[in-house]
Motif scaffolding. Structure first.
Motif, PDB file in Angstrom:
ATOM      1  N   LEU A   2       0.862  -1.175   0.000  1.00 37.08           N
ATOM      2  CA  LEU A   2       0.000   0.000   0.000  1.00 37.08           C
ATOM      3  C   LEU A   2       0.900   1.227   0.000  1.00 37.08           C
ATOM      4  O   LEU A   2       1.810   1.323   0.816  1.00 37.08           O
ATOM      5  N   TYR A   3       0.629   2.133  -0.940  1.00 35.91           N
ATOM      6  CA  TYR A   3       1.378   3.384  -0.925  1.00 35.91           C
ATOM      7  C   TYR A   3       0.460   4.492  -0.447  1.00 35.91           C
ATOM      8  O   TYR A   3      -0.699   4.538  -0.838  1.00 35.91           O
ATOM      9  N   SER A   4       1.005   5.412   0.353  1.00 35.23           N
ATOM     10  CA  SER A   4       0.209   6.589   0.738  1.00 35.23           C
ATOM     11  C   SER A   4       0.033   7.486  -0.478  1.00 35.23           C
ATOM     12  O   SER A   4       0.779   7.407  -1.445  1.00 35.23           O
ATOM     13  N   ASN A   5      -0.964   8.354  -0.376  1.00 38.70           N
ATOM     14  CA  ASN A   5      -1.341   9.204  -1.515  1.00 38.70           C
ATOM     15  C   ASN A   5      -0.259  10.262  -1.779  1.00 38.70           C
ATOM     16  O   ASN A   5       0.035  11.075  -0.898  1.00 38.70           O
ATOM     17  N   PRO A   6       0.333  10.279  -2.993  1.00 35.13           N
ATOM     18  CA  PRO A   6       1.419  11.243  -3.229  1.00 35.13           C
ATOM     19  C   PRO A   6       0.946  12.668  -3.499  1.00 35.13           C
ATOM     20  O   PRO A   6       1.743  13.605  -3.392  1.00 35.13           O
ATOM     21  N   ILE A   7      -0.340  12.876  -3.819  1.00 30.81           N
ATOM     22  CA  ILE A   7      -0.762  14.211  -4.277  1.00 30.81           C
ATOM     23  C   ILE A   7      -0.658  15.271  -3.181  1.00 30.81           C
ATOM     24  O   ILE A   7      -0.099  16.340  -3.425  1.00 30.81           O
ATOM     25  N   PRO A   8      -1.142  14.991  -1.947  1.00 27.11           N
ATOM     26  CA  PRO A   8      -0.960  16.012  -0.899  1.00 27.11           C
ATOM     27  C   PRO A   8       0.509  16.337  -0.677  1.00 27.11           C
ATOM     28  O   PRO A   8       0.844  17.495  -0.414  1.00 27.11           O
ATOM     29  N   HIS A   9       1.384  15.361  -0.815  1.00 25.31           N
ATOM     30  CA  HIS A   9       2.810  15.613  -0.602  1.00 25.31           C
ATOM     31  C   HIS A   9       3.332  16.626  -1.621  1.00 25.31           C
ATOM     32  O   HIS A   9       4.056  17.561  -1.270  1.00 25.31           O
ATOM     33  N   VAL A  10       2.924  16.432  -2.877  1.00 24.89           N
ATOM     34  CA  VAL A  10       3.373  17.340  -3.934  1.00 24.89           C
ATOM     35  C   VAL A  10       2.878  18.759  -3.660  1.00 24.89           C
ATOM     36  O   VAL A  10       3.637  19.728  -3.725  1.00 24.89           O
ATOM     37  N   LEU A  11       1.562  18.856  -3.317  1.00 22.44           N
ATOM     38  CA  LEU A  11       0.996  20.188  -3.078  1.00 22.44           C
ATOM     39  C   LEU A  11       1.690  20.857  -1.904  1.00 22.44           C
ATOM     40  O   LEU A  11       1.969  22.057  -1.925  1.00 22.44           O
ATOM     41  N   MET A  12       2.023  20.086  -0.866  1.00 21.17           N
ATOM     42  CA  MET A  12       2.598  20.691   0.332  1.00 21.17           C
ATOM     43  C   MET A  12       4.066  21.064   0.138  1.00 21.17           C
ATOM     44  O   MET A  12       4.547  21.993   0.778  1.00 21.17           O
ATOM     45  N   LEU A  13       4.765  20.358  -0.770  1.00 25.74           N
ATOM     46  CA  LEU A  13       6.128  20.786  -1.112  1.00 25.74           C
ATOM     47  C   LEU A  13       6.087  22.212  -1.643  1.00 25.74           C
ATOM     48  O   LEU A  13       6.874  23.080  -1.244  1.00 25.74           O
ATOM     49  N   THR A  14       5.130  22.471  -2.539  1.00 20.29           N
ATOM     50  CA  THR A  14       4.971  23.819  -3.072  1.00 20.29           C
ATOM     51  C   THR A  14       4.642  24.799  -1.954  1.00 20.29           C
ATOM     52  O   THR A  14       5.213  25.888  -1.881  1.00 20.29           O
TER      53      THR A  14
END
Lengths: 141, 224
Positions: A91-103
């Motif tokens: 199971l992988y955690s959702n990468p999209i919030p990570h990308v948005l929060m890097l910004t």
């Protein structure tokens, strides 16, 4: 096991309110900016909490041996972010919030830099960074 | 079993963060506040690792705990590190904060439970990114990198525009460019005349100060 379904969100709200309180109750402009930073970090924490999947791992693809990094070790299995490796489900955690929060983090430090240079300039012109003193001097004019 | 361990670490880190945040509010020494803010960033980076966001964690550790702290310390070197005592009552801010927090907690009732794989947030493009980015973007195992630089590349481009704008703002504010229209010094406002340099202004202020000290009880006659 303790009930854990919403604890993270509540804790994040507490942190958010700590930052908010520093922002509205302190007169010192540097203290206000630190409060703004705390607020921002807790918003980031909230988004990252949305992306977490229990039992998941960081969204870095684990390759099965032999395929040599072409991504074929990852297969579709259902709606959620599942993958199969040696018969075991990853199971992988959702990468999209990570990308948005890097910004968001990088934009946050840009905001901080701009705010701090305003503070330096205000200190140059008024000789103080306490908001009430600044208001008093403005009214005296 | 391991999930319980993860949850314990998560709870402990969140409590540490709350304690650090309250300590930031309570201290009146800005140097201490800045150091505590750095600790806050570092602990939150640890929390991001617990929540599988490793990229966010190292960015937070480098940018939040590193660059932000350096910027704040540079500012303190220019403005001093003493915070004066708060002049007004703290009841109103406390009330606002408690009401806002209460409304937000009320709002969490509608949030899907933490960590469930069936949450709506995981149902759309996230699965696509995880399944196909290895093939589509080509041999990049880190899905976050693929999304950041390729699928959502415009987002990152917009981010650089924001940083550029902020940099221009900082340069304009801190460069010794044009003077403000008036400057507060020694109890009055000094109007800045056209074509006046910083040195002229300082000389004028010093003149006036010397003049003021000879004339006892000189009144303020500055109608703007």
């Amino acid at each position: 096991m303790i009930s854990f379904t919403l604890f993270n969100y509540w804790a994040v709200i507490v942190l958010m309110m700590v930052g908010f309180y520093a922002l509205i109750s302190r007169d010192n402009l540097v203290k206000k900016l630190i409060g703004l930073n705390i607020f921002q970090t807790s918003v980031i924490m909230m988004y990252v909490s949305f992306g977490k999947i229990s039992g998941g791992t960081a969204p870095i693809l684990i390759e099965s041996g032999g395929h040599g990094g072409d991504g074929h070790g990852v297969q579709v299995a259902g709606d959620a972010a599942h993958a199969i490796r040696d018969g075991a489900e990853i199971l992988y955690s959702n990468p999209i919030p990570h990308v948005l929060m890097l910004t968001a983090i990088v934009v946050g430090v840009a905001t901080l830099a701009l705010g701090l240079s305003l503070v330096v300039r205000i200190n140059e012109a008024y000789g103080t960074i306490e908001e009430d003193e600044i208001t008093r001097k403005d009214n005296a004019a | 079993m391991t999930e319980t361990m993860v949850q314990i670490v998560d709870v402990v880190l969140l409590i540490l963060l709350a304690i650090t945040g309250i300590a930031v509010i309570r201290t009146r020494n800005l140097f201490v506040a800045v150091m505590l803010a750095g600790i806050y960033s570092l602990v939150s980076a640890g929390l991001f690792v617990v929540m599988d966001a490793v990229d966010v964690a190292f960015t937070e550790a480098a940018v939040g705990a590193g660059i932000s702290t350096v910027l704040l310390l540079c500012t303190l070197a220019l403005v001093g590190y003493k915070e004066s005592k708060p002049q007004h009552t703290t009841i109103l801010p406390l009330f606002v904060v408690i009401v806002t927090g209460g409304v937000l907690v009320y709002g969490t009732a509608e949030i899907p439970p933490f960590g469930e794989p069936d949450n709506p947030a995981h149902q759309n493009v996230a699965a696509h990114y995880i399944h196909d980015s290895g093939d589509e973007i080509g041999h990049i195992p880190n899905v976050v990198t693929s999304v950041l630089a390729s699928y959502r590349g415009y987002d990152t481009m917009g981010e650089t525009a924001v940083i550029f704008t902020a940099m221009v703002g900082v340069l304009l504010l801190l460069s010794r460019g044009s003077l403000p229209k008036r400057v507060y010094h020694a109890g009055h406002w000094h109007k800045v005349k056209r074509g006046m340099t910083r040195e002229d202004l300082i000389a004028e202020m010093e003149d006036e100060e010397a003049h003021d000290s000879t004339v006892v009880g000189g009144e303020d006659e500055e109608d703007g």
